[in-house]
Design a protein around this motif. Sequence first.
Motif, PDB file in Angstrom:
ATOM      1  N   MET A   1      14.413 -67.722  52.101  1.00 47.23           N
ATOM      2  CA  MET A   1      14.294 -67.295  50.476  1.00 47.23           C
ATOM      3  C   MET A   1      14.794 -68.721  50.023  1.00 47.23           C
ATOM      4  O   MET A   1      15.778 -69.070  50.459  1.00 47.23           O
ATOM      5  CB  MET A   1      15.202 -66.161  50.399  1.00 47.23           C
ATOM      6  N   THR A   2      14.009 -69.184  49.121  1.00 46.37           N
ATOM      7  CA  THR A   2      14.631 -70.495  48.228  1.00 46.37           C
ATOM      8  C   THR A   2      15.204 -70.143  47.053  1.00 46.37           C
ATOM      9  O   THR A   2      15.264 -68.882  46.379  1.00 46.37           O
ATOM     10  CB  THR A   2      13.418 -71.497  47.963  1.00 46.37           C
ATOM     11  N   ILE A   3      15.744 -71.083  46.420  1.00 47.47           N
ATOM     12  CA  ILE A   3      16.620 -70.971  45.426  1.00 47.47           C
ATOM     13  C   ILE A   3      16.468 -72.398  44.576  1.00 47.47           C
ATOM     14  O   ILE A   3      16.405 -73.426  45.235  1.00 47.47           O
ATOM     15  CB  ILE A   3      18.371 -70.818  45.740  1.00 47.47           C
ATOM     16  N   THR A   4      16.493 -72.398  43.287  1.00 45.35           N
ATOM     17  CA  THR A   4      16.073 -73.250  42.364  1.00 45.35           C
ATOM     18  C   THR A   4      17.129 -73.432  41.295  1.00 45.35           C
ATOM     19  O   THR A   4      17.776 -72.128  41.292  1.00 45.35           O
ATOM     20  CB  THR A   4      14.853 -73.409  41.668  1.00 45.35           C
ATOM     21  N   VAL A  56      16.072 -67.146  42.275  1.00 45.35           N
ATOM     22  CA  VAL A  56      15.169 -67.275  43.291  1.00 45.35           C
ATOM     23  C   VAL A  56      13.813 -67.033  42.583  1.00 45.35           C
ATOM     24  O   VAL A  56      13.404 -66.066  41.917  1.00 45.35           O
ATOM     25  CB  VAL A  56      15.475 -65.767  43.965  1.00 45.35           C
ATOM     26  N   GLN A  58      10.819 -66.538  43.308  1.00 43.49           N
ATOM     27  CA  GLN A  58       9.783 -65.798  43.823  1.00 43.49           C
ATOM     28  C   GLN A  58       9.943 -64.480  42.818  1.00 43.49           C
ATOM     29  O   GLN A  58       8.983 -63.810  42.641  1.00 43.49           O
ATOM     30  CB  GLN A  58       9.781 -65.244  45.258  1.00 43.49           C
ATOM     31  N   LYS A  92      22.967 -65.234  52.780  1.00 44.42           N
ATOM     32  CA  LYS A  92      21.608 -66.228  52.642  1.00 44.42           C
ATOM     33  C   LYS A  92      22.046 -67.614  52.464  1.00 44.42           C
ATOM     34  O   LYS A  92      21.284 -68.364  52.265  1.00 44.42           O
ATOM     35  CB  LYS A  92      20.724 -65.490  52.010  1.00 44.42           C
ATOM     36  N   LYS A  97      25.320 -72.941  48.965  1.00 45.42           N
ATOM     37  CA  LYS A  97      24.485 -73.654  48.004  1.00 45.42           C
ATOM     38  C   LYS A  97      24.983 -73.862  46.763  1.00 45.42           C
ATOM     39  O   LYS A  97      24.831 -74.976  46.123  1.00 45.42           O
ATOM     40  CB  LYS A  97      22.980 -72.958  48.187  1.00 45.42           C
TER      41      LYS A  97
END
Length: 156
Positions: A1-4, A56, A58, A92, A97
């Motif tokens: 799972m990515t995060i911006t 997130v 998505q 996660k 981050k």
Amino acid sequence: MTITWKIIKGDQLSAIDIYQIIQMRNEVFTFEQSCLKQDADGLDLLPDTYHIIGVVPQENKPVAYARLVYTNDEPDAIRLGRLLVVKGYRNKHFGNKVIEKTLETVEEMKVQYERKYIFAHSQFYLREWYARFGFVIEGDAFDEGRIMHIRMIKNI
């Protein structure tokens, strides 16, 4: 799972930004941790306050957050606070981050704000986690909103 990441100055927050920030902070600090400290402290909308918001993409959902405050109360310092990851998104590495993004933001602001260190009132049980990012304990533990905290600093 990515995060911006969104980094928004206090005087540039939209109503939606403010709502999402308050929602996250209430969920974590008020409801989960039963913190009895007033969250609305008058610092959120200042032009020298920066909100670091992890989203997130998505889900288009903010899930990680920290606040940097550059005040004259402590002219050599930057205050790091309200660092959180929303339940369901922990484990996660989003906590790592968000602090990495926060420290990166501090580094980028070094020229604009001539500060010598960053400090946080860390929840006591997180002191070793903060230490992994170069923070050291300063002083004794204290109660803040019925939760034990410790002041931690990092030279920049």
